[in-house]
Design a protein around this motif. Sequence first.
Motif, PDB file in Angstrom:
ATOM      1  N   ASN A  72      87.130  -6.827  25.580  1.00  0.00           N
ATOM      2  CA  ASN A  72      86.969  -6.775  24.276  1.00  0.00           C
ATOM      3  C   ASN A  72      87.133  -5.308  23.683  1.00  0.00           C
ATOM      4  N   ASP A  73      88.390  -4.925  22.983  1.00  0.00           N
ATOM      5  CA  ASP A  73      88.850  -3.615  22.578  1.00  0.00           C
ATOM      6  C   ASP A  73      87.933  -3.153  21.478  1.00  0.00           C
ATOM      7  N   LYS A  74      86.948  -4.137  20.655  1.00  0.00           N
ATOM      8  CA  LYS A  74      86.154  -3.516  19.844  1.00  0.00           C
ATOM      9  C   LYS A  74      84.797  -3.050  20.554  1.00  0.00           C
ATOM     10  N   VAL A  75      84.443  -3.240  21.675  1.00  0.00           N
ATOM     11  CA  VAL A  75      83.249  -2.721  22.202  1.00  0.00           C
ATOM     12  C   VAL A  75      83.396  -1.407  22.763  1.00  0.00           C
ATOM     13  N   LYS A  76      82.448  -0.351  22.260  1.00  0.00           N
ATOM     14  CA  LYS A  76      82.495   0.845  22.842  1.00  0.00           C
ATOM     15  C   LYS A  76      81.474   1.127  23.718  1.00  0.00           C
ATOM     16  N   VAL A  77      80.378   0.725  23.864  1.00  0.00           N
ATOM     17  CA  VAL A  77      79.472   1.072  24.800  1.00  0.00           C
ATOM     18  C   VAL A  77      78.473  -0.202  25.046  1.00  0.00           C
ATOM     19  N   LEU A  78      78.113  -0.162  26.397  1.00  0.00           N
ATOM     20  CA  LEU A  78      77.427  -1.413  26.878  1.00  0.00           C
ATOM     21  C   LEU A  78      75.817  -0.524  27.023  1.00  0.00           C
ATOM     22  N   VAL A  79      74.891  -1.252  26.671  1.00  0.00           N
ATOM     23  CA  VAL A  79      73.518  -0.655  26.754  1.00  0.00           C
ATOM     24  C   VAL A  79      72.647  -1.784  27.426  1.00  0.00           C
ATOM     25  N   LEU A  80      72.052  -1.544  28.725  1.00  0.00           N
ATOM     26  CA  LEU A  80      71.162  -2.406  29.323  1.00  0.00           C
ATOM     27  C   LEU A  80      69.874  -2.085  29.222  1.00  0.00           C
ATOM     28  N   THR A  81      68.646  -3.121  28.843  1.00  0.00           N
ATOM     29  CA  THR A  81      67.353  -2.611  28.623  1.00  0.00           C
ATOM     30  C   THR A  81      66.698  -3.955  29.161  1.00  0.00           C
ATOM     31  N   GLY A  82      65.449  -3.887  28.953  1.00  0.00           N
ATOM     32  CA  GLY A  82      64.513  -4.682  29.266  1.00  0.00           C
ATOM     33  C   GLY A  82      63.649  -5.504  28.075  1.00  0.00           C
ATOM     34  N   ALA A  83      63.250  -6.512  27.687  1.00  0.00           N
ATOM     35  CA  ALA A  83      62.437  -6.953  26.882  1.00  0.00           C
ATOM     36  C   ALA A  83      60.987  -6.374  26.966  1.00  0.00           C
ATOM     37  N   GLY A  84      60.372  -6.313  25.806  1.00  0.00           N
ATOM     38  CA  GLY A  84      58.835  -5.824  25.791  1.00  0.00           C
ATOM     39  C   GLY A  84      58.902  -4.137  25.965  1.00  0.00           C
ATOM     40  N   GLN A  85      57.586  -3.947  26.288  1.00  0.00           N
ATOM     41  CA  GLN A  85      57.406  -2.637  26.344  1.00  0.00           C
ATOM     42  C   GLN A  85      57.276  -1.947  27.798  1.00  0.00           C
ATOM     43  N   GLN A  86      56.860  -2.834  28.759  1.00  0.00           N
ATOM     44  CA  GLN A  86      56.208  -2.571  30.199  1.00  0.00           C
ATOM     45  C   GLN A  86      57.278  -2.332  31.213  1.00  0.00           C
ATOM     46  N   ALA A  87      58.406  -2.999  31.218  1.00  0.00           N
ATOM     47  CA  ALA A  87      59.119  -2.803  32.210  1.00  0.00           C
ATOM     48  C   ALA A  87      60.728  -2.987  31.844  1.00  0.00           C
ATOM     49  N   PHE A  88      61.478  -1.955  32.266  1.00  0.00           N
ATOM     50  CA  PHE A  88      63.001  -2.057  32.272  1.00  0.00           C
ATOM     51  C   PHE A  88      63.490  -3.198  33.133  1.00  0.00           C
ATOM     52  N   CYS A  89      63.078  -3.183  34.363  1.00  0.00           N
ATOM     53  CA  CYS A  89      63.593  -4.053  35.562  1.00  0.00           C
ATOM     54  C   CYS A  89      62.842  -3.716  36.743  1.00  0.00           C
ATOM     55  N   SER A  90      62.112  -4.780  37.232  1.00  0.00           N
ATOM     56  CA  SER A  90      61.467  -4.548  38.676  1.00  0.00           C
ATOM     57  C   SER A  90      62.189  -5.048  39.876  1.00  0.00           C
ATOM     58  N   GLY A  91      63.402  -4.975  39.857  1.00  0.00           N
ATOM     59  CA  GLY A  91      64.290  -5.217  40.925  1.00  0.00           C
ATOM     60  C   GLY A  91      64.657  -6.794  41.225  1.00  0.00           C
ATOM     61  N   GLY A  92      64.820  -7.163  42.200  1.00  0.00           N
ATOM     62  CA  GLY A  92      65.199  -8.580  42.594  1.00  0.00           C
ATOM     63  C   GLY A  92      63.859  -9.408  42.547  1.00  0.00           C
ATOM     64  N   ASP A  93      63.906 -10.599  42.143  1.00  0.00           N
ATOM     65  CA  ASP A  93      62.805 -11.394  41.949  1.00  0.00           C
ATOM     66  C   ASP A  93      62.519 -12.052  43.459  1.00  0.00           C
ATOM     67  N   LEU A  94      61.204 -11.206  43.797  1.00  0.00           N
ATOM     68  CA  LEU A  94      61.069 -11.734  45.273  1.00  0.00           C
ATOM     69  C   LEU A  94      60.386 -13.168  45.320  1.00  0.00           C
ATOM     70  N   SER A  95      59.827 -13.502  44.068  1.00  0.00           N
ATOM     71  CA  SER A  95      59.563 -15.057  44.285  1.00  0.00           C
ATOM     72  C   SER A  95      60.645 -15.983  44.628  1.00  0.00           C
ATOM     73  N   GLU A  96      61.712 -15.537  44.350  1.00  0.00           N
ATOM     74  CA  GLU A  96      63.017 -16.443  44.299  1.00  0.00           C
ATOM     75  C   GLU A  96      63.578 -16.086  45.709  1.00  0.00           C
ATOM     76  N   PHE A  97      63.918 -14.785  45.855  1.00  0.00           N
ATOM     77  CA  PHE A  97      64.647 -14.099  47.049  1.00  0.00           C
ATOM     78  C   PHE A  97      63.646 -14.395  48.169  1.00  0.00           C
TER      79      PHE A  97
END
Length: 255
Positions: A45-70
């Motif tokens: 998409n030529d209209k997109v300039k920046v991609l930002v990754l974040t997490g929902a809430g205020q506690q965690a960005f990302c805790s890695g792989g979901d060990l309960s699944e993996f």
Amino acid sequence: MSAVLLERDDDGIVWFTINRQEKRNAINYEVMDALQETIRLVEENDKVKVLVLTGAGQQAFCSGGDLSEFHRLHTKEEAYQMLSKMGAILYSLLTISKPTVALLNGSAVGGGCELATACDFRYAKTGIKAGFIQGTLGITTGWGGATMLFEKLPYTHALDLLLKARRMPSEQLHEYGWIHSLISENKEIKEECRKLLEPYLAQSAPVLRAYKQAAVQKWKTEEFRGRFFAEIEQCAVLWESDEHEEAVRTFLNRS
């Protein structure tokens, strides 16, 4: 409820939010597939300039792989199938021709730090902690994180983060150069992120793409890809070890 929230601003930012607060925004196959598709859409998409990754809430960005699944993955072959899938996605994120930002709204551990490392910039709230804690689970980084870290940080800083395998305050990670900008926990983090990105957004998308393409050419080589995926294979070997099995069992029982 969707595991991912996706928004696009009029000014050219795509916000990719992992929406699994009950799992501290851990990555499962649904998140993987959504990230893979988002990278493709942003690239095209030529209209997109920046991609930002974040997490929902205020506690965690990302805790890695979901060990309960993996945790169902026991052999080297089973582990490599999952690890190489996410590794390939992070390689695409690393080499995408648009600027990328990991916006650490909360803690990041393990694979969450690998996800953040694949981005060009890391902005974080003050007071949070992040760490490459894979060693405490009897494994190494499994999504290419160490290879990327050694490319982006001074050697001793990168090695120190990996060998200590512990959470560190965002302020210390800023001193190491892993965090690029600190955002006061009293501020609205997405608005502060937008302010930091204003100078980039003022440029045209073709200019941003051209500079990013020039930057990532050094990672589009067989030599780099070889190191990247050799790291993933090494993690797969350790994945089937008794040490890792016991560490995961202890983690899941504690959770």
